[in-house]
Design a protein around this motif. Sequence first.
Motif, short mmCIF file in Angstrom:
data_model
loop_
_atom_site.label_atom_id
_atom_site.label_comp_id
_atom_site.label_asym_id
_atom_site.label_seq_id
_atom_site.Cartn_x
_atom_site.Cartn_y
_atom_site.Cartn_z
N GLU A 13 7.64 9.73 -1.76
CA GLU A 13 7.95 8.56 -0.95
C GLU A 13 9.31 8.55 -0.27
OE1 GLU A 13 5.64 6.09 -0.41
OE2 GLU A 13 4.28 7.31 -1.61
N VAL A 44 6.97 -0.66 -5.66
CA VAL A 44 7.05 -0.96 -4.23
C VAL A 44 6.12 -2.14 -3.99
CG1 VAL A 44 6.75 -0.10 -1.89
CG2 VAL A 44 7.49 1.47 -3.70
N ASP A 47 5.59 -6.45 0.38
CA ASP A 47 6.52 -6.77 1.46
C ASP A 47 7.55 -5.67 1.71
OD1 ASP A 47 8.18 -7.04 -0.74
OD2 ASP A 47 8.71 -9.13 -0.35
N GLY A 48 7.43 -4.55 0.96
CA GLY A 48 8.34 -3.42 1.14
C GLY A 48 9.53 -3.42 0.21
N GLN A 49 9.72 -4.49 -0.54
CA GLN A 49 10.83 -4.55 -1.49
C GLN A 49 10.62 -3.51 -2.59
OE1 GLN A 49 11.29 -8.33 -3.44
NE2 GLN A 49 13.02 -7.66 -4.64
#
Length: 67
Positions: A13, A44, A47-49
């Motif tokens: 990633e 992960v 929302d990408g946080q």
Amino acid sequence: MKKFPLGEYLATEGTQQKLADALGIQQSAVSQMVRSGRNIEITVHADGQIEANEIRPIPARPKRTAA
């Protein structure tokens, strides 16, 4: 939400620097986590946080015995 062991996350990633930036820590701290073999799980969120948690037994340290 996806969960990865630290090594797998870095292999698939992103880089140590990208992870460090996402967590608000230094790249050297990520490197130390990798080298020490700690059981770190990267989450992960949708929302990408990105979040990191260490998985370890309770109690983490063995009790000292009186000598």
